[in-house]
Design an enzyme around this catalytic site. Structure first.
Site, PDB file in Angstrom:
ATOM      1  N   ASP A 170     -22.787 -37.069  -0.889  1.00  0.00           N
ATOM      2  CA  ASP A 170     -21.886 -35.910  -1.595  1.00  0.00           C
ATOM      3  C   ASP A 170     -20.724 -36.104  -1.093  1.00  0.00           C
ATOM      4  O   ASP A 170     -20.295 -37.163  -0.220  1.00  0.00           O
ATOM      5  CB  ASP A 170     -22.612 -34.425  -0.927  1.00  0.00           C
ATOM      6  N   ASP A 192     -17.281 -33.490  -1.269  1.00  0.00           N
ATOM      7  CA  ASP A 192     -16.602 -32.330  -0.392  1.00  0.00           C
ATOM      8  C   ASP A 192     -17.239 -31.973   0.734  1.00  0.00           C
ATOM      9  O   ASP A 192     -18.458 -31.638   0.399  1.00  0.00           O
ATOM     10  CB  ASP A 192     -16.169 -31.389  -1.439  1.00  0.00           C
ATOM     11  N   ASP A 250     -23.789 -31.804   3.001  1.00  0.00           N
ATOM     12  CA  ASP A 250     -23.419 -30.852   3.857  1.00  0.00           C
ATOM     13  C   ASP A 250     -23.917 -29.422   3.527  1.00  0.00           C
ATOM     14  O   ASP A 250     -23.702 -28.593   4.187  1.00  0.00           O
ATOM     15  CB  ASP A 250     -21.831 -30.931   4.144  1.00  0.00           C
TER      16      ASP A 250
END
Length: 225
Positions: free
Chosen positions: A10, A12, A173
């Site tokens: 991922d 961001d 995240d």
């Protein structure tokens, strides 16, 4: 010689810390229509979802035309901020992220990819800003897929690279990242420094810094043999 392995990131909240820019773009969009800006924590909880889905969920009391106006205003603000300040200022890399990417890229048995809620334009600008051209064999973005946690992005990475799911790990995240990876049948690594509380991540393993990443990848999908 062992089979190649695929490491999907991922962006961001995992590789780069773009929260200030994200909150600023949301604020610009709502302020432009004289609407109250939702709380910061609520805004960040949606990071990773496709933008078209975020505003209807954030502000269900508004009509679809207003949602579209907010979406475009957010995009315009994001582009303006990035052009004005540059990637290093608006989306700084987390400590150790670049070094980890460099190590993995140097491994001829490891293939890198990204699966992000960013647009293609946004990802292209980030890659250009950090000189990451050629790092990611597969680049999956929100423009061409259902929103996370749908497994489409990971499935596309697998198809594009030809790597088996058993030799693939998704690193993210948010619960959207982890649920996406699980739905695609790959291993998952959650990072504790991102935008969702670490206790909500149901990943195969959790890491607290990039120094722990290589060992976690080796443990989950096997090292080079």
């Amino acid at each position: 010689m062992s089979e190649p392995r695929l490491v999907i990131f991922d962006v961001d909240g995992t590789l780069v810390d773009s929260q200030e820019m994200i909150v600023a773009a949301f604020s610009y969009a709502y302020n432009g229509l004289d609407l109250p800006v939702p709380p910061r924590g609520q805004l960040l909880s949606y990071v990773g979802r496709s933008l078209e889905l975020i505003f209807p969920e954030l502000s269900p009391e508004l009509d679809s035309t207003t949602h579209l106006t907010l979406t475009q205003a957010y995009r315009d603000a994001y582009v303006h901020l990035r052009q004005e300040r540059g990637s290093n200022a608006t989306s700084p890399m987390f400590d150790g992220a670049r070094a980890a990417l460099d190590v993995l890229k140097a491994q001829d048995w490891t293939v890198l990819a990204v699966a992000t809620g960013k647009s293609k334009r946004g990802l292209d600008k980030l890659i250009e800003g950090y000189g990451l051209e050629g790092y990611f064999m597969s680049q999956q973005v929100a423009d061409f897929h259902p929103s996370k946690p749908h497994p489409s992005m990971v499935q596309a990475c697998l198809a594009e690279t030809g790597v088996d799911a058993a030799r693939t790990v998704m690193i993210g995240d948010t619960t959207f990242d982890i649920d996406m990876g699980r739905a695609a049948g790959v291993k998952t690594i959650g990072v504790s420094w991102g935008y969702h509380p670490v206790e909500t991540l149901q990943a195969d393993t959790i890491i607290h810094n990039f120094d722990a990443l290589m060992g976690a990848i080796d443990d989950l999908i096997g090292p080079h043999e």
